[in-house]
Write an enzyme that holds these catalytic residues in place. Structure first.
Site, PDB file in Angstrom:
ATOM      1  N   HIS A   1     -25.469  10.852 -21.275  1.00  0.00           N
ATOM      2  CA  HIS A   1     -26.679  11.129 -19.888  1.00  0.00           C
ATOM      3  C   HIS A   1     -26.425  10.159 -18.954  1.00  0.00           C
ATOM      4  O   HIS A   1     -27.267  10.519 -17.881  1.00  0.00           O
ATOM      5  CB  HIS A   1     -28.085  11.211 -20.781  1.00  0.00           C
ATOM      6  CG  HIS A   1     -28.241  12.557 -21.338  1.00  0.00           C
ATOM      7  ND1 HIS A   1     -29.221  13.278 -20.721  1.00  0.00           N
ATOM      8  CD2 HIS A   1     -27.855  13.075 -22.377  1.00  0.00           C
ATOM      9  CE1 HIS A   1     -29.395  14.385 -21.589  1.00  0.00           C
ATOM     10  NE2 HIS A   1     -28.405  14.321 -22.377  1.00  0.00           N
TER      11      HIS A   1
ATOM     12  N   PRO B   1     -25.749  18.943 -17.322  1.00  0.00           N
ATOM     13  CA  PRO B   1     -25.441  20.353 -17.535  1.00  0.00           C
ATOM     14  C   PRO B   1     -26.285  20.980 -18.522  1.00  0.00           C
ATOM     15  O   PRO B   1     -26.865  20.410 -19.561  1.00  0.00           O
ATOM     16  CB  PRO B   1     -24.178  20.024 -18.537  1.00  0.00           C
ATOM     17  CG  PRO B   1     -23.361  18.868 -17.749  1.00  0.00           C
ATOM     18  CD  PRO B   1     -24.745  17.899 -17.222  1.00  0.00           C
TER      19      PRO B   1
ATOM     20  N   HIS C   1     -21.420  17.073 -30.815  1.00  0.00           N
ATOM     21  CA  HIS C   1     -22.700  17.715 -31.473  1.00  0.00           C
ATOM     22  C   HIS C   1     -22.512  18.165 -32.981  1.00  0.00           C
ATOM     23  O   HIS C   1     -23.488  18.334 -33.751  1.00  0.00           O
ATOM     24  CB  HIS C   1     -22.854  19.303 -30.575  1.00  0.00           C
ATOM     25  CG  HIS C   1     -23.418  19.261 -29.436  1.00  0.00           C
ATOM     26  ND1 HIS C   1     -23.392  20.217 -28.475  1.00  0.00           N
ATOM     27  CD2 HIS C   1     -23.968  18.407 -28.648  1.00  0.00           C
ATOM     28  CE1 HIS C   1     -23.851  19.683 -27.327  1.00  0.00           C
ATOM     29  NE2 HIS C   1     -24.310  18.527 -27.388  1.00  0.00           N
ATOM     30  N   THR C   2     -21.200  17.542 -33.586  1.00  0.00           N
ATOM     31  CA  THR C   2     -21.233  17.661 -34.905  1.00  0.00           C
ATOM     32  C   THR C   2     -22.137  16.618 -35.593  1.00  0.00           C
ATOM     33  O   THR C   2     -22.344  16.794 -36.850  1.00  0.00           O
ATOM     34  CB  THR C   2     -19.743  17.103 -35.103  1.00  0.00           C
ATOM     35  OG1 THR C   2     -19.531  17.389 -36.706  1.00  0.00           O
ATOM     36  CG2 THR C   2     -19.457  15.828 -34.888  1.00  0.00           C
TER      37      THR C   2
END
Length: 326
Positions: free
Chosen positions: A72, A163, A193-194
């Site tokens: 971010h 995004p 994201h895992t």
């Protein structure tokens, strides 16, 4: 069938060859290099690693939080730690950033570094190092982090255009391309994201009244949709968090990509990586490699992302505390 299989493999290979060639031309950010603090603060990376490890031992969920914090930061004004600055109109107050955590870990590391070598190590570098250490602690790969970033002096919430979880792969690809990241980088970095989580509010629309024709998003496995409905009731807590990889949520592996293949992507934007051919090819590449391809590529994509619009030399400053400009 054999001819078709060979043709598919050829297409995938050509696609990956182009992507890896593009990566090969990537250079480190201006002024960044591995071991930047070797002479000025030799214990810098050890202190960051120890701090992250201490917090992780108390709360393992801090690992994806720190990784997300670095993402971010880099996608707004570049990797300059502007996400860490406090203020009513600062970046951390923008809606996409309201759920971010891990600020206390960065401040903890910063206070120790200031005691060891005052005014030397930037908050931006601490973020980059902490992201790497978080991945390692969850069973992921390690990589050499080029350092030498300096901290920005500007943090504005209205600059945040992160995004969206509802983007098409085409739009997402363009957003990443604007930052110098290609399709393979995109699929690789989303693979973080895992070990990540998401609030119900960012995907529950896929579970209830999705469209006039479908109550549930038809791209989602029905059994998985039922599981998510139990975790995110229609009138339940929209801020409740769910693992994005329900198979091995605390381990940095390729099960996230297997979920996409099986229609078990929690976020719509993640599941679309399987729907679009260029991104699906990259997903398949990581699945075929059994984890080694993913681990091997993740570090290089993180280095590439960590070079986005960095400040070096006399640009910016070295903050004394990460939450405020000097």
């Amino acid at each position: 069938m054999g001819t078709s299989c060979c043709f598919t493999r050829l297409i995938v290979s050509l696609f990956l060859l182009v992507c890896f060639a593009a990566n090969a031309t990537m250079v480190h950010g201006q002024g960044l290099h591995v071991g930047f603090y070797k002479a000025t603060c030799p214990k810098a990376e050890v202190i960051v690693r120890s701090t992250v490890g201490s917090h992780f031992n108390s709360n393992p969920s801090i690992a994806p939080a720190l990784l997300n914090l670095h993402f971010h930061d880099c996608f707004v004004r570049g990797c300059d730690a502007s996400i860490l600055i406090d203020g009513r109109t600062a970046e951390k107050m923008a809606e996409p950033n309201l759920g971010l955590r891990g600020y206390n870990v960065i401040e903890d590391a910063k206070s120790q570094l200031e005691a060891e070598c005052p005014g030397v190590v930037s908050c931006a570098d601490i973020l980059a190092l902490a992201a790497r250490d978080s991945v390692v602690l969850t069973g992921g790969p390690s990589w050499s982090v080029p350092t030498g970033r300096r901290d920005g002096r500007v943090s504005i919430a209205s600059n945040v255009n992160f995004p969206s979880f509802r983007y098409s792969t085409e739009t997402l690809t363009k957003k990443f391309a604007e930052k110098g990241l290609n399709v393979l980088d995109l699929v690789t970095l989303v693979g973080a994201h895992t070990i990540g989580t998401s609030a119900c509010q960012f995907f529950s629309y896929r579970l209830y009244n999705f469209s006039a024709a479908n109550s549930v998003d038809p791209s989602m496995d029905p059994v998985y949709a039922t599981q998510l409905q139990k975790l995110c009731p229609q009138n339940g807590d929209a801020t409740a968090r769910v693992a994005l990889d329900t198979v091995s949520p605390h381990h940095f592996d390729v099960s996230f990509y297997r979920n996409l293949r099986n229609g078990r992507g929690t976020l719509e934007v993640d599941q679309k990586l399987w729907s679009d051919i260029p991104t699906r090819n990259a997903v398949q590449h990581f699945l075929v490699g059994g984890g080694s391809n993913f681990h091997g590529k993740f570090g290089s994509s993180m280095v590439k992302m960590g070079n986005i619009d960095v400040k070096t030399g006399t640009e910016g400053e070295i903050r004394r505390i990460c939450s405020a400009i000097n």
